[in-house]
Scaffold this motif. Structure first.
Motif, PDB file in Angstrom:
ATOM      1  N   MET A   1       0.846  -1.183   0.000  1.00 42.45           N
ATOM      2  CA  MET A   1       0.000   0.000   0.000  1.00 42.45           C
ATOM      3  C   MET A   1       0.887   1.241   0.000  1.00 42.45           C
ATOM      4  N   GLN A   2       0.611   2.150  -0.900  1.00 41.75           N
ATOM      5  CA  GLN A   2       1.369   3.389  -1.026  1.00 41.75           C
ATOM      6  C   GLN A   2       0.688   4.482  -0.208  1.00 41.75           C
ATOM      7  N   LEU A   3       1.460   5.175   0.638  1.00 46.17           N
ATOM      8  CA  LEU A   3       0.908   6.282   1.427  1.00 46.17           C
ATOM      9  C   LEU A   3       0.816   7.536   0.577  1.00 46.17           C
ATOM     10  N   GLU A   4      -0.267   8.272   0.743  1.00 45.87           N
ATOM     11  CA  GLU A   4      -0.437   9.550   0.068  1.00 45.87           C
ATOM     12  C   GLU A   4      -0.903  10.584   1.079  1.00 45.87           C
ATOM     13  N   VAL A   5      -0.524  11.820   0.849  1.00 44.93           N
ATOM     14  CA  VAL A   5      -0.956  12.910   1.715  1.00 44.93           C
ATOM     15  C   VAL A   5      -2.477  13.016   1.625  1.00 44.93           C
ATOM     16  N   GLY A   6      -3.131  13.110   2.781  1.00 45.03           N
ATOM     17  CA  GLY A   6      -4.585  13.223   2.832  1.00 45.03           C
ATOM     18  C   GLY A   6      -5.279  11.907   3.137  1.00 45.03           C
ATOM     19  N   THR A   7      -4.539  10.789   3.067  1.00 45.49           N
ATOM     20  CA  THR A   7      -5.116   9.475   3.340  1.00 45.49           C
ATOM     21  C   THR A   7      -5.422   9.334   4.824  1.00 45.49           C
ATOM     22  N   VAL A   8      -6.580   8.739   5.135  1.00 45.61           N
ATOM     23  CA  VAL A   8      -6.951   8.465   6.524  1.00 45.61           C
ATOM     24  C   VAL A   8      -6.757   6.976   6.763  1.00 45.61           C
ATOM     25  N   LEU A   9      -6.015   6.650   7.827  1.00 46.28           N
ATOM     26  CA  LEU A   9      -5.677   5.269   8.154  1.00 46.28           C
ATOM     27  C   LEU A   9      -5.915   5.001   9.629  1.00 46.28           C
ATOM     28  N   GLU A  10      -5.942   3.713   9.986  1.00 41.35           N
ATOM     29  CA  GLU A  10      -5.934   3.337  11.388  1.00 41.35           C
ATOM     30  C   GLU A  10      -4.542   2.870  11.730  1.00 41.35           C
ATOM     31  N   GLY A  11      -4.068   3.267  12.887  1.00 44.10           N
ATOM     32  CA  GLY A  11      -2.745   2.864  13.328  1.00 44.10           C
ATOM     33  C   GLY A  11      -2.732   2.603  14.819  1.00 44.10           C
ATOM     34  N   LYS A  12      -1.619   2.022  15.259  1.00 47.93           N
ATOM     35  CA  LYS A  12      -1.481   1.656  16.664  1.00 47.93           C
ATOM     36  C   LYS A  12      -0.439   2.557  17.320  1.00 47.93           C
ATOM     37  N   VAL A  13      -0.779   3.111  18.475  1.00 43.40           N
ATOM     38  CA  VAL A  13       0.143   3.977  19.220  1.00 43.40           C
ATOM     39  C   VAL A  13       1.257   3.100  19.782  1.00 43.40           C
ATOM     40  N   THR A  14       2.497   3.390  19.339  1.00 41.39           N
ATOM     41  CA  THR A  14       3.637   2.591  19.797  1.00 41.39           C
ATOM     42  C   THR A  14       4.513   3.327  20.799  1.00 41.39           C
ATOM     43  N   GLY A  15       4.368   4.629  20.873  1.00 42.76           N
ATOM     44  CA  GLY A  15       5.181   5.381  21.812  1.00 42.76           C
ATOM     45  C   GLY A  15       4.624   6.779  22.021  1.00 42.76           C
ATOM     46  N   ILE A  16       4.855   7.302  23.219  1.00 46.82           N
ATOM     47  CA  ILE A  16       4.377   8.644  23.558  1.00 46.82           C
ATOM     48  C   ILE A  16       5.542   9.426  24.154  1.00 46.82           C
ATOM     49  N   THR A  17       5.728  10.640  23.640  1.00 48.11           N
ATOM     50  CA  THR A  17       6.737  11.546  24.197  1.00 48.11           C
ATOM     51  C   THR A  17       6.034  12.822  24.619  1.00 48.11           C
ATOM     52  N   LYS A  18       6.794  13.775  25.158  1.00 46.20           N
ATOM     53  CA  LYS A  18       6.164  15.028  25.579  1.00 46.20           C
ATOM     54  C   LYS A  18       5.757  15.890  24.398  1.00 46.20           C
ATOM     55  N   PHE A  19       6.287  15.591  23.193  1.00 49.88           N
ATOM     56  CA  PHE A  19       5.967  16.419  22.022  1.00 49.88           C
ATOM     57  C   PHE A  19       5.067  15.722  21.012  1.00 49.88           C
ATOM     58  N   GLY A  20       4.727  14.457  21.227  1.00 52.22           N
ATOM     59  CA  GLY A  20       3.858  13.789  20.268  1.00 52.22           C
ATOM     60  C   GLY A  20       3.733  12.305  20.537  1.00 52.22           C
ATOM     61  N   ALA A  21       2.988  11.638  19.628  1.00 54.44           N
ATOM     62  CA  ALA A  21       2.778  10.191  19.741  1.00 54.44           C
ATOM     63  C   ALA A  21       3.214   9.532  18.444  1.00 54.44           C
TER      64      ALA A  21
END
Length: 165
Positions: free
Chosen positions: A1-21
Motif C-alpha cells: 500500500m502506497q501512502l499519500e498525503v490526505g489518506t486516513v488510516l488506522e494505526g497503533k500507538v507505539t510510543g508517547i513523548t512530551k511532544f507527540g505520539a
C-alpha cells in the motif's frame, strides 16, 4: 500500500513523548502525531488523550525527507464530525464573520508645550566646515558652563595640606 498525503488510516500507538505520539501504520511504517495535532483543544499532557497500544485514526499530513511521516488525529476528528452532520442532514453551523481589523488612524501632529521644536530642521545647505565650527562653539560653551558649576559647588575651595598645625 502506497501512502499519500490526505489518506486516513488506522494505526497503533507505539510510543508517547512530551511532544507527540508515534503511530505504527498498516504499511509497517511509523509516523508521528505532533502534540498540536492530537486534539482540537489545548493538549498539555498527551497521556490524557492516547495510551500506548491504542488504535487510532490518523490523517497523513506530509511525507518528508527520509520518509518522515507527519500525522494528525485532530483533522480526522473534524472530518468525521462534518460527515456525521452531513448524514444527519444538518449543515455545519455558520460562524458570524469577524469584522476586519482596522489600524488606528494616524493622529495629527500636535505641537509641544511652548511651541518648542524638538527636532531641529536640518540645514542641508551648510557644509561640513560650518557644522564643525558650530559643534566646537556649542561644545566650548557647554564645557565653560560645566566648569562654572563645578567651581561654584566647591566654593572656590582649594586643597591645602593641614601640616601647618
Amino acid at each position: 500500500m502506497q501512502l499519500e498525503v490526505g489518506t486516513v488510516l488506522e494505526g497503533k500507538v507505539t510510543g508517547i513523548t512530551k511532544f507527540g505520539a508515534f503511530i505504527e501504520l498498516p504499511t509497517g511504517q511509523t509516523g508521528m502525531v505532533h502534540i498540536s495535532e492530537i486534539a482540537p483543544t489545548f493538549v498539555k499532557e498527551i497521556h490524557d488523550f492516547v495510551t500506548e497500544g491504542q488504535t487510532v485514526k490518523v490523517k497523513v499530513l506530509s511525507i518528508g525527507e527520509n520518509n518522515k511521516i507527519s500525522l494528525s488525529m485532530k483533522q480526522v476528528e473534524g472530518q468525521q464530525n462534518g460527515a456525521a452532520r452531513a448524514q444527519q442532514g444538518g449543515a455545519r453551523p455558520q460562524r458570524s464573520p469577524r469584522p476586519p481589523r482596522r489600524r488606528p488612524e494616524p493622529q495629527p501632529q500636535q505641537h509641544r508645550p511652548g511651541n518648542y521644536e524638538w527636532q531641529p530642521r536640518r540645514n542641508d545647505s551648510a557644509d561640513f566646515e560650518d557644522m564643525m565650527s558650530h559643534f566646537k562653539q556649542t561644545s566650548d560653551e557647554k564645557m565653560s558652563d560645566l566648569k562654572k558649576t563645578v567651581e561654584s559647588k566647591h566654593g572656590g575651595y582649594s586643597r591645602r595640606s593641614n601640616s601647618s598645625k
